[in-house]
Design an enzyme around this catalytic site. Structure first.
Site, PDB file in Angstrom:
ATOM      1  CG  ASP A  30      56.774 -22.703  19.744  1.00  0.00           C
ATOM      2  OD1 ASP A  30      56.903 -23.169  18.597  1.00  0.00           O
ATOM      3  OD2 ASP A  30      57.029 -23.380  20.780  1.00  0.00           O
ATOM      4  CG  HIS A 100      54.668 -25.667  12.112  1.00  0.00           C
ATOM      5  ND1 HIS A 100      54.495 -27.008  11.830  1.00  0.00           N
ATOM      6  CD2 HIS A 100      55.857 -25.569  12.754  1.00  0.00           C
ATOM      7  CE1 HIS A 100      55.512 -27.699  12.303  1.00  0.00           C
ATOM      8  NE2 HIS A 100      56.371 -26.839  12.853  1.00  0.00           N
ATOM      9  CG  HIS A 102      59.075 -22.254  13.775  1.00  0.00           C
ATOM     10  ND1 HIS A 102      58.959 -22.687  15.080  1.00  0.00           N
ATOM     11  CD2 HIS A 102      59.053 -23.378  13.012  1.00  0.00           C
ATOM     12  CE1 HIS A 102      58.874 -24.010  15.107  1.00  0.00           C
ATOM     13  NE2 HIS A 102      58.931 -24.453  13.859  1.00  0.00           N
TER      14      HIS A 102
HETATM   15  P1  AMP Z   1      58.635 -28.085  14.492  1.00  0.00           P
HETATM   16  O1  AMP Z   1      59.703 -28.696  15.350  1.00  0.00           O
HETATM   17  O2  AMP Z   1      59.165 -27.211  13.396  1.00  0.00           O
HETATM   18  O3  AMP Z   1      57.662 -29.130  13.997  1.00  0.00           O
HETATM   19  O4  AMP Z   1      57.846 -27.084  15.417  1.00  0.00           O
HETATM   20  C1  AMP Z   1      56.784 -27.475  16.224  1.00  0.00           C
HETATM   21  C2  AMP Z   1      56.622 -26.393  17.254  1.00  0.00           C
HETATM   22  O5  AMP Z   1      55.363 -26.533  17.863  1.00  0.00           O
HETATM   23  C3  AMP Z   1      57.671 -26.407  18.361  1.00  0.00           C
HETATM   24  O6  AMP Z   1      58.372 -25.160  18.372  1.00  0.00           O
HETATM   25  C4  AMP Z   1      56.835 -26.609  19.625  1.00  0.00           C
HETATM   26  O7  AMP Z   1      57.340 -25.902  20.734  1.00  0.00           O
HETATM   27  C5  AMP Z   1      55.473 -26.110  19.182  1.00  0.00           C
HETATM   28  N1  AMP Z   1      54.337 -26.644  19.890  1.00  0.00           N
HETATM   29  C6  AMP Z   1      54.071 -27.948  20.158  1.00  0.00           C
HETATM   30  N2  AMP Z   1      52.913 -28.062  20.826  1.00  0.00           N
HETATM   31  C7  AMP Z   1      52.426 -26.803  20.983  1.00  0.00           C
HETATM   32  C8  AMP Z   1      51.265 -26.254  21.599  1.00  0.00           C
HETATM   33  N3  AMP Z   1      50.349 -27.042  22.188  1.00  0.00           N
HETATM   34  N4  AMP Z   1      51.108 -24.905  21.571  1.00  0.00           N
HETATM   35  C9  AMP Z   1      52.021 -24.116  20.996  1.00  0.00           C
HETATM   36  N5  AMP Z   1      53.123 -24.577  20.381  1.00  0.00           N
HETATM   37  C10 AMP Z   1      53.340 -25.905  20.391  1.00  0.00           C
END
Ligand code: AMP
Length: 114
Positions: A30, A100, A102
């Site tokens: 992340d 996704h 986490h």
């Molecule tokens: P959510 O809030 O559950 O939709 O999680 C989305 C996650 O994607 C967040 O923890 C962000 O930090 C992560 N995220 C967004 N853009 C990227 C990226 N380009 N590379 C890696 N993680 C990302």
């Protein structure tokens, strides 16, 4: 389903710190880690979230869990413990509309979540 940043990561159009990939899924760190280990595990199939799952996705979801187990062991958080979080929808805290998981670990994690 509309295009997301994760679609671009799957197609390698934008960089990511990838830790695992196979025909069905991708795992990468992340960009804004919430724990010493914070990896996202995503299906390559463009599924919006848990609410959009269909019965034909059952094997794929099982596969994702086995990848999560493997990564937790490889990233040395299996023994100490870890958390798997799946945010779904607006009040669930979902910000990227591509399913996704986490995978969080490396420190004690509080409960309940915010
Ligand atoms: P959510 O809030 O559950 O939709 O999680 C989305 C996650 O994607 C967040 O923890 C962000 O930090 C992560 N995220 C967004 N853009 C990227 C990226 N380009 N590379 C890696 N993680 C990302």
């Amino acid at each position: 389903m509309s295009e997301t940043i994760f679609s671009k990561i799957i197609r390698k159009e934008i960089p990511a710190n990838i830790v695992y990939e196979d025909d069905h899924c991708l795992a990468f760190h992340d960009v804004a880690p919430q724990a010493p280990t914070h990896v996202l595990v995503i299906p390559k199939k463009p599924i919006v979230n848990v609410d959009a799952l269909e019965s034909e996705d059952a094997a794929l979801i099982g596969h994702l869990w086995m990848v999560i187990q493997k990564l937790a062991r490889e990233l040395n958080i299996a023994e100490s413990g870890y958390r798997v979080v799946v945010n779904c929808g607006r009040e669930g805290g979902q910000s990227v509309d591509h399913l996704h998981y986490h995978l969080l670990g490396g420190r004690p994690l509080a409960w309940p979540p915010g």
